[in-house]
Write an enzyme that holds these catalytic residues in place. Structure first.
Site, PDB file in Angstrom:
ATOM      1  CG  HIS A 187       2.486  -9.793   1.555  1.00 38.47           C
ATOM      2  ND1 HIS A 187       3.531  -9.275   2.301  1.00 38.47           N
ATOM      3  CD2 HIS A 187       1.495  -8.877   1.627  1.00 38.47           C
ATOM      4  CE1 HIS A 187       3.191  -8.099   2.780  1.00 38.47           C
ATOM      5  NE2 HIS A 187       1.957  -7.827   2.392  1.00 38.47           N
ATOM      6  CD  GLU A 230      -3.298  -3.722   2.098  1.00 40.73           C
ATOM      7  OE1 GLU A 230      -4.555  -3.662   2.169  1.00 40.73           O
ATOM      8  OE2 GLU A 230      -2.590  -4.282   2.947  1.00 40.73           O
TER       9      GLU A 230
END
Length: 217
Positions: free
Chosen positions: A8, A85
């Site tokens: 990201h 994550e």
């Protein structure tokens, strides 16, 4: 399955060097520009060899990055929580200094990655994280065999994928760069014995203007 795996774009917590984990932090202005740049680059690749799917972690920073790429390519995004994550427990939202002051022993264990089943400070064990990632990739590789796909995910996920592809131990310090909005290319095949990994290219940032922040863990 040829995978372009994108970390990201930058967030304000990346800029502050804070652990994000499962906290839903949006991209900052630079992160949005990085995501747009990734989209422009991947559009050129798409025109040469079309991508069959864009799959993203459901966390906002990954989804915003994926949405920018999807907009450029004229595609839709599929969200997959399996690409999230690592959950960092009590250390989420903390800088290194704050985490060390709060619980130095557990933070040192988190950084050291010495044991796959350890949960320092209530963090997600690496083994559990790896298993959920591989479940997602097994399903995707089974569905998209011989196709190219874009995955948008996080630094901790990319670290485990790099180790798998390079045959490195899953414990111990990280030894490869994982820049914001960097492009990483792996071939992944679902076989009876498990996933087979082939490294193609790693940490590419030629599509970006200026520096890109590396992962802190």
């Amino acid at each position: 399955m040829r995978c372009c795996i994108v970390r990201h774009g930058e967030t304000s917590w990346n800029a502050d060097r804070r652990l994000q984990g499962h906290q839903d932090v949006p991209l900052n202005e630079l992160g949005l520009a990085q995501a747009e740049a990734a989209g422009r680059y991947l559009l050129n690749r798409h025109q040469q060899t079309p991508f069959a799917a864009i799959v993203s972690s459901d966390l906002m920073r990954a989804r915003q990055t994926a949405d920018e790429i999807a907009h450029a390519l004229g595609m839709a995004v599929v969200s997959d929580p399996g690409l999230r994550e690592r959950h960092y427990g009590q250390f989420e939202g903390k800088t290194q200094t704050e985490a060390e002051a709060q619980n130095p022993a557990d933070y040192a264990a988190l950084v050291a990655r010495a044991e796959l089943d350890a949960a320092p400070g209530g963090a997600e064990p690496l083994q559990g994280m790896l298993e959920r990632i591989e479940r997602s990739l097994w399903d995707l590789a089974s569905q998209q065999a011989d196709h190219a796909v874009i995955l948008v995910t996080h630094g901790g996920v990319l670290d485990l994928l790099y180790r798998r592809a390079m045959g490195r131990p899953l414990t111990g310090p990280r030894d490869a760069p994982i820049p914001n909005a960097g492009l990483n290319w792996l071939d992944i095949e679902a076989e009876e014995a498990g996933l087979r990994w082939t490294m193609v290219a790693w940490g590419k940032t030629e599509h970006l203007t200026g520096a890109s922040r590396d992962e802190i863990l």
